[in-house]
Design a protein around this motif. Structure first.
Motif, mmCIF file in Angstrom:
data_model
loop_
_atom_site.group_PDB
_atom_site.id
_atom_site.type_symbol
_atom_site.label_atom_id
_atom_site.label_comp_id
_atom_site.label_asym_id
_atom_site.label_seq_id
_atom_site.Cartn_x
_atom_site.Cartn_y
_atom_site.Cartn_z
ATOM 1 N N LEU A 92 0.680 -1.127 0.039
ATOM 2 C CA LEU A 92 0.196 0.008 0.179
ATOM 3 C C LEU A 92 0.882 1.288 0.052
ATOM 4 N N HIS A 93 0.486 2.581 -0.179
ATOM 5 C CA HIS A 93 1.003 3.735 -0.542
ATOM 6 C C HIS A 93 0.399 4.563 0.412
ATOM 7 N N GLU A 94 0.901 5.704 0.490
ATOM 8 C CA GLU A 94 0.232 6.845 1.397
ATOM 9 C C GLU A 94 -0.958 7.318 0.922
ATOM 10 N N GLY A 95 -1.713 7.592 1.826
ATOM 11 C CA GLY A 95 -3.154 8.229 1.565
ATOM 12 C C GLY A 95 -4.072 7.410 1.473
ATOM 13 N N THR A 96 -4.017 5.884 1.379
ATOM 14 C CA THR A 96 -5.103 4.817 1.300
ATOM 15 C C THR A 96 -5.669 4.607 2.671
#
Length: 247
Positions: free
Chosen positions: A211-215
């Motif tokens: 996963l990546h930032e903001g999720t």
């Protein structure tokens, strides 16, 4: 009495100080001094004051700096206070468009979807206030029905009292359901630029996905520095606690 006066003066002074900070933060934001604005908005939060406006402006300040995770985080905090705010709803969609992960949402269908959409129209406090107002309305019209002498008026007052009672009871149920949703369903925003999601709470565990930032993810469980999360598409896994921030 002196203690009461002192307390009132203290509260008044504290409120004025917070208002001054808010104005300073807004002025810094207007001058494109986003770091200064962020510092002052966060100082307001550290002093124990929360509002949709502070969270919304803080989200905007981070968004202007292209910081995806904190902007979405504070927009979400604003929506927790007022899920009907159109400005916040619009801006959070812009911020979400900056995220890397495209998580398909498993949509609810049928009556359950309609009921949940209706419940989410207001906060649990608003539903509670509505229930109180309808309870007062019920008592008022029931008394009018009881003391009325004309059959037509009695039927009218009884009908209104019955509707007020029914809608009031539904409002009480919706208030408890909304409270349950907000308190029992905890969510978090991924703050790490990239985070490996494991099949088990162990550094040596197999990576299920990334996963990546903001999720945004639903928090299911905490275990020794790990957090079990669930995505909108139903996928689950474990992430290190420092890689996310709970709402």
């Amino acid at each position: 009495m002196k203690r009461l006066v002192f307390l009132l003066l203290f509260v008044s002074g504290f409120t004025q100080a917070q208002s001054g900070l808010f104005e300073q933060a807004n002025e810094a934001y207007a001058n494109n001094e986003f770091e200064t604005a962020i510092q002052k908005y966060e100082e307001i939060l550290e002093n124990g004051e929360t509002s949709v406006a502070v969270y919304y402006n803080l989200g905007n300040a981070y968004y202007k700096q292209n910081k995806v995770a904190p902007s979405i985080y504070y927009y979400e905090k604003a929506l927790q206070l007022d899920p009907t705010d159109k400005d916040v709803q619009n801006n959070i969609e812009f911020a979400r468009n900056m995220t890397i992960d495209d998580i398909p949402v498993v949509e609810e269908t049928g009556l359950g979807k309609s009921v949940n959409k209706l419940i989410s129209t207001f906060t649990y406090n608003t539903w509670a206030y509505l229930a109180i107002a309808l309870s007062i309305l019920f008592v008022l019209f029931f008394l009018l029905y009881y003391f009325s002498r004309k059959p037509i008026q009695k039927r009218l007052f009884f009908g209104i009292a019955s509707v007020a009672f029914l809608v009031g009871a539904i409002s009480v149920y919706f208030a408890f359901k909304q409270q349950e949703i907000q308190f029992n369903n905890q969510y978090a925003i991924i703050f790490a630029e990239e985070a490996a999601i494991k099949n088990e709470p162990d550094q040596r565990g197999e990576v299920a996905f990334t996963l990546h930032e903001g999720t945004k993810a639903k928090v299911l469980e905490d275990f020794q520095g790990w957090v079990k999360i669930e995505l909108a598409n139903g996928s689950q896994g474990w992430i290190k606690n420092e890689n996310l921030k709970k709402l």
